[in-house]
Design a protein around this motif. Structure first.
Motif, PDB file in Angstrom:
ATOM      1  N   THR A 110       0.679  -1.222  -0.288  1.00  0.00           N
ATOM      2  CA  THR A 110      -0.420   0.212  -0.163  1.00  0.00           C
ATOM      3  C   THR A 110       0.599   1.650  -0.407  1.00  0.00           C
ATOM      4  O   THR A 110       0.433   2.443  -0.168  1.00  0.00           O
ATOM      5  CB  THR A 110      -0.836  -0.300   0.920  1.00  0.00           C
ATOM      6  OG1 THR A 110      -0.283  -0.198   2.108  1.00  0.00           O
ATOM      7  CG2 THR A 110      -1.743  -1.157   0.937  1.00  0.00           C
ATOM      8  N   PHE A 184      -4.299  -4.160  -5.121  1.00  0.00           N
ATOM      9  CA  PHE A 184      -4.238  -3.141  -4.675  1.00  0.00           C
ATOM     10  C   PHE A 184      -4.472  -1.183  -5.880  1.00  0.00           C
ATOM     11  O   PHE A 184      -5.086  -0.766  -5.751  1.00  0.00           O
ATOM     12  CB  PHE A 184      -2.970  -2.794  -4.095  1.00  0.00           C
ATOM     13  CG  PHE A 184      -2.382  -1.002  -3.329  1.00  0.00           C
ATOM     14  CD1 PHE A 184      -3.329  -0.275  -2.422  1.00  0.00           C
ATOM     15  CD2 PHE A 184      -1.394   0.038  -4.269  1.00  0.00           C
ATOM     16  CE1 PHE A 184      -3.507   0.732  -2.099  1.00  0.00           C
ATOM     17  CE2 PHE A 184      -1.728   0.873  -3.330  1.00  0.00           C
ATOM     18  CZ  PHE A 184      -2.133   1.118  -2.937  1.00  0.00           C
ATOM     19  N   PRO A 188      -7.935   0.287  -4.640  1.00  0.00           N
ATOM     20  CA  PRO A 188      -7.263   0.862  -3.419  1.00  0.00           C
ATOM     21  C   PRO A 188      -7.745   1.045  -2.279  1.00  0.00           C
ATOM     22  O   PRO A 188      -7.580   1.408  -0.791  1.00  0.00           O
ATOM     23  CB  PRO A 188      -6.393   1.957  -3.462  1.00  0.00           C
ATOM     24  CG  PRO A 188      -6.914   3.088  -5.036  1.00  0.00           C
ATOM     25  CD  PRO A 188      -7.704   1.388  -5.567  1.00  0.00           C
ATOM     26  N   PHE A 191      -7.855  -1.539   0.590  1.00  0.00           N
ATOM     27  CA  PHE A 191      -6.896  -1.718   1.675  1.00  0.00           C
ATOM     28  C   PHE A 191      -7.110  -0.222   2.738  1.00  0.00           C
ATOM     29  O   PHE A 191      -5.363   0.129   2.854  1.00  0.00           O
ATOM     30  CB  PHE A 191      -5.468  -1.658   0.582  1.00  0.00           C
ATOM     31  CG  PHE A 191      -5.305  -3.024   0.100  1.00  0.00           C
ATOM     32  CD1 PHE A 191      -5.261  -4.789   0.850  1.00  0.00           C
ATOM     33  CD2 PHE A 191      -5.977  -3.224  -1.475  1.00  0.00           C
ATOM     34  CE1 PHE A 191      -5.422  -5.200   0.148  1.00  0.00           C
ATOM     35  CE2 PHE A 191      -6.170  -4.253  -1.922  1.00  0.00           C
ATOM     36  CZ  PHE A 191      -5.702  -5.123  -1.309  1.00  0.00           C
TER      37      PHE A 191
END
Length: 216
Positions: A110, A184, A188, A191
């Protein structure tokens, strides 16, 4: 002042390329960072030495001092990526701490949106480039061995289920981690910090000792 060869008749002295000024390791790192950026944005096929040089703020000649051609550049980039895997494994290996390993894995995933786009393209093109394929095969085998040792240590301590061999658990967990990295860049929002914590808890639940087995 650069060294020169004798001047040809009626011509200018021919300069010989010397070592660029500055820190060698730092300049290599800057070039590799630029290469990753170009591959992530424009794709592997368009990552020419000229484009990488422009992104790094160097001349193409300066880049070829460190990397003679694109093959050398991308194999060095692959090595640097696996160096990050090794650095991630080391503190977890010292403590047989799987939770720490996956916290670091997700933090890397991330924290660097270029990481998986670059790795996925290196893996794809390795099918056609033997030198790159060899590096990836060797470094992934090393990663798998270290990952397996961490799991074996946890099994010996009774903190990880031992009804499944450690090398199979390593394969399964690595596949999960690769899946996180793959998704991811596209999702995104999946996460956020609370969900990352939930993903790690789920991993720990999956590998926890099963009641009634020798590891429980």
């Amino acid at each position: 002042m650069p060294k020169t060869n004798a001047s040809p008749p009626g011509g200018e002295p021919v300069a010989q390329r010397g070592r660029p000024a500055g820190d060698h390791a730092a300049k290599r790192a800057e070039i590799l960072k630029a290469a990753a950026s170009v591959i992530a944005e424009d794709g592997y096929a368009k990552a020419s030495l000229r484009k990488v040089a422009e992104r790094a703020g160097y001349t193409t000649g300066a880049v070829t001092y460190y990397f003679a051609n694109k093959e050398e550049l991308v194999t060095a980039l692959a090595e640097s990526r696996f160096d990050r895997y090794d650095a991630m494994l080391e503190p977890a290996r010292a403590k047989a701490d799987i939770k720490l390993l996956y916290e670091q894995w997700l933090a890397m995933t991330t924290g660097d949106p270029e990481y998986w786009p670059v790795m996925s393209q290196l893996l794809t093109h390795a099918r056609y480039e033997p030198a790159l394929a060899s590096i990836i095969e060797q470094r992934y085998a090393r990663y798998h061995r270290l990952h397996t040792k961490i799991l074996e240590a946890g099994q010996a301590q009774g903190t990880i289920r031992d009804d499944i061999p450690a090398d199979l658990l390593a394969d399964q967990l690595a596949a999960m981690g690769d899946g996180w990295m793959m998704m991811f860049p596209f999702e995104p929002e999946r996460f956020d910090p609370s969900r990352v914590e939930a993903l790690i808890d789920a991993v720990l639940t999956l590998i926890a000792p099963i009641p009634g087995t020798s590891g429980s």
